[in-house]
Motif scaffolding. Structure first.
Motif, PDB file in Angstrom:
ATOM      1  N   ARG A   1      -2.705   0.646  -8.970  1.00 43.08           N
ATOM      2  CA  ARG A   1      -1.335   1.122  -9.524  1.00 43.08           C
ATOM      3  C   ARG A   1      -0.492   0.352 -10.464  1.00 43.08           C
ATOM      4  O   ARG A   1      -0.309   0.980 -11.400  1.00 43.08           O
ATOM      5  N   PRO A   2      -0.830  -1.047 -10.462  1.00 47.56           N
ATOM      6  CA  PRO A   2      -0.177  -1.779 -11.399  1.00 47.56           C
ATOM      7  C   PRO A   2      -0.899  -1.603 -12.636  1.00 47.56           C
ATOM      8  O   PRO A   2      -0.199  -1.905 -13.896  1.00 47.56           O
ATOM      9  N   VAL A   3      -1.950  -1.180 -13.044  1.00 46.78           N
ATOM     10  CA  VAL A   3      -2.685  -1.063 -14.131  1.00 46.78           C
ATOM     11  C   VAL A   3      -2.489   0.329 -14.796  1.00 46.78           C
ATOM     12  O   VAL A   3      -2.985   0.210 -15.952  1.00 46.78           O
ATOM     13  N   CYS A   4      -1.980   1.008 -14.048  1.00 47.06           N
ATOM     14  CA  CYS A   4      -1.662   2.738 -14.749  1.00 47.06           C
ATOM     15  C   CYS A   4      -0.839   2.855 -15.917  1.00 47.06           C
ATOM     16  O   CYS A   4       0.370   2.364 -15.297  1.00 47.06           O
ATOM     17  N   PRO A   5      -1.018   2.971 -16.929  1.00 44.74           N
ATOM     18  CA  PRO A   5      -0.196   2.929 -18.138  1.00 44.74           C
ATOM     19  C   PRO A   5       0.682   4.274 -17.907  1.00 44.74           C
ATOM     20  O   PRO A   5       1.898   4.021 -18.504  1.00 44.74           O
TER      21      PRO A   5
ATOM     22  N   GLY B   1       0.566   6.616  -0.891  1.00 46.38           N
ATOM     23  CA  GLY B   1       1.030   7.612   0.175  1.00 46.38           C
ATOM     24  C   GLY B   1       1.350   6.849   1.419  1.00 46.38           C
ATOM     25  O   GLY B   1       1.322   5.651   1.585  1.00 46.38           O
ATOM     26  N   LYS B   2       1.290   7.428   2.557  1.00 45.85           N
ATOM     27  CA  LYS B   2       1.422   6.797   3.708  1.00 45.85           C
ATOM     28  C   LYS B   2       0.039   6.056   4.241  1.00 45.85           C
ATOM     29  O   LYS B   2       0.251   5.004   4.949  1.00 45.85           O
ATOM     30  N   ILE B   3      -1.010   6.449   3.860  1.00 42.08           N
ATOM     31  CA  ILE B   3      -2.397   5.911   4.278  1.00 42.08           C
ATOM     32  C   ILE B   3      -3.102   5.479   3.039  1.00 42.08           C
ATOM     33  O   ILE B   3      -3.597   4.408   3.224  1.00 42.08           O
ATOM     34  N   PHE B   4      -3.154   6.323   1.952  1.00 41.74           N
ATOM     35  CA  PHE B   4      -3.874   6.039   0.712  1.00 41.74           C
ATOM     36  C   PHE B   4      -3.272   6.185  -0.592  1.00 41.74           C
ATOM     37  O   PHE B   4      -2.081   6.950  -0.317  1.00 41.74           O
ATOM     38  N   TYR B   5      -3.695   6.101  -1.576  1.00 41.15           N
ATOM     39  CA  TYR B   5      -3.124   6.270  -3.034  1.00 41.15           C
ATOM     40  C   TYR B   5      -3.585   7.561  -3.403  1.00 41.15           C
ATOM     41  O   TYR B   5      -4.488   8.121  -3.016  1.00 41.15           O
TER      42      TYR B   5
ATOM     43  N   PRO C   1     -10.817   4.591 -17.932  1.00 38.72           N
ATOM     44  CA  PRO C   1      -9.685   4.488 -17.201  1.00 38.72           C
ATOM     45  C   PRO C   1      -9.757   3.093 -16.536  1.00 38.72           C
ATOM     46  O   PRO C   1     -10.689   2.620 -15.807  1.00 38.72           O
ATOM     47  N   LEU C   2      -8.535   2.669 -16.462  1.00 39.64           N
ATOM     48  CA  LEU C   2      -8.305   1.258 -16.035  1.00 39.64           C
ATOM     49  C   LEU C   2      -8.458   1.248 -14.420  1.00 39.64           C
ATOM     50  O   LEU C   2      -8.664   0.246 -14.003  1.00 39.64           O
ATOM     51  N   CYS C   3      -7.837   2.117 -13.719  1.00 40.52           N
ATOM     52  CA  CYS C   3      -8.120   2.278 -12.464  1.00 40.52           C
ATOM     53  C   CYS C   3      -9.240   2.190 -11.911  1.00 40.52           C
ATOM     54  O   CYS C   3      -9.688   1.379 -10.860  1.00 40.52           O
ATOM     55  N   VAL C   4     -10.520   2.810 -12.436  1.00 36.80           N
ATOM     56  CA  VAL C   4     -11.731   2.698 -12.205  1.00 36.80           C
ATOM     57  C   VAL C   4     -12.454   1.324 -12.367  1.00 36.80           C
ATOM     58  O   VAL C   4     -13.077   0.832 -11.349  1.00 36.80           O
ATOM     59  N   ASP C   5     -11.934   0.544 -13.475  1.00 41.25           N
ATOM     60  CA  ASP C   5     -12.412  -0.934 -13.610  1.00 41.25           C
ATOM     61  C   ASP C   5     -12.012  -1.757 -12.599  1.00 41.25           C
ATOM     62  O   ASP C   5     -12.764  -2.611 -12.430  1.00 41.25           O
ATOM     63  N   VAL C   6     -10.819  -1.358 -12.037  1.00 45.82           N
ATOM     64  CA  VAL C   6     -10.258  -2.686 -11.008  1.00 45.82           C
ATOM     65  C   VAL C   6     -10.585  -2.202  -9.558  1.00 45.82           C
ATOM     66  O   VAL C   6     -10.215  -2.959  -8.616  1.00 45.82           O
ATOM     67  N   CYS C   7     -10.784  -0.951  -9.255  1.00 40.78           N
ATOM     68  CA  CYS C   7     -11.116  -0.664  -7.913  1.00 40.78           C
ATOM     69  C   CYS C   7     -12.190  -1.385  -7.246  1.00 40.78           C
ATOM     70  O   CYS C   7     -13.461  -0.799  -7.417  1.00 40.78           O
TER      71      CYS C   7
END
Length: 63
Positions: free
Chosen positions: A17-21, A28-32, A49-55
């Motif tokens: 979440r923090p890296v998403c430009p 969400g309640k359980i997951f993003y 995609p930055l999210c893929v790089d940090v997941c």
């Protein structure tokens, strides 16, 4: 095209979440989730995609 999060693999670690430009990732309640209407796969911001790089769980992929 947009990215998506596999809810069965998401650990809700909050690394993506923090890296998403475009601020397309939401808790969400359980997951993003990723808003496909605003996700640009970081086009114009990064080479991939930055999210893929940090997941850490590898739960983010193309929609």
């Amino acid at each position: 095209m947009a990215m998506t999060i596999d809810p069965d693999m998401c650990t809700a670690c909050d690394d993506c979440r923090p890296v998403c430009p475009t601020k397309s990732i939401h808790k969400g309640k359980i997951f993003y989730t990723i808003d496909a209407a605003t996700c640009t796969e970081c086009d114009g911001h990064a080479d991939s995609p930055l999210c893929v790089d940090v997941c850490p769980s590898g739960c983010i992929g193309p929609a």
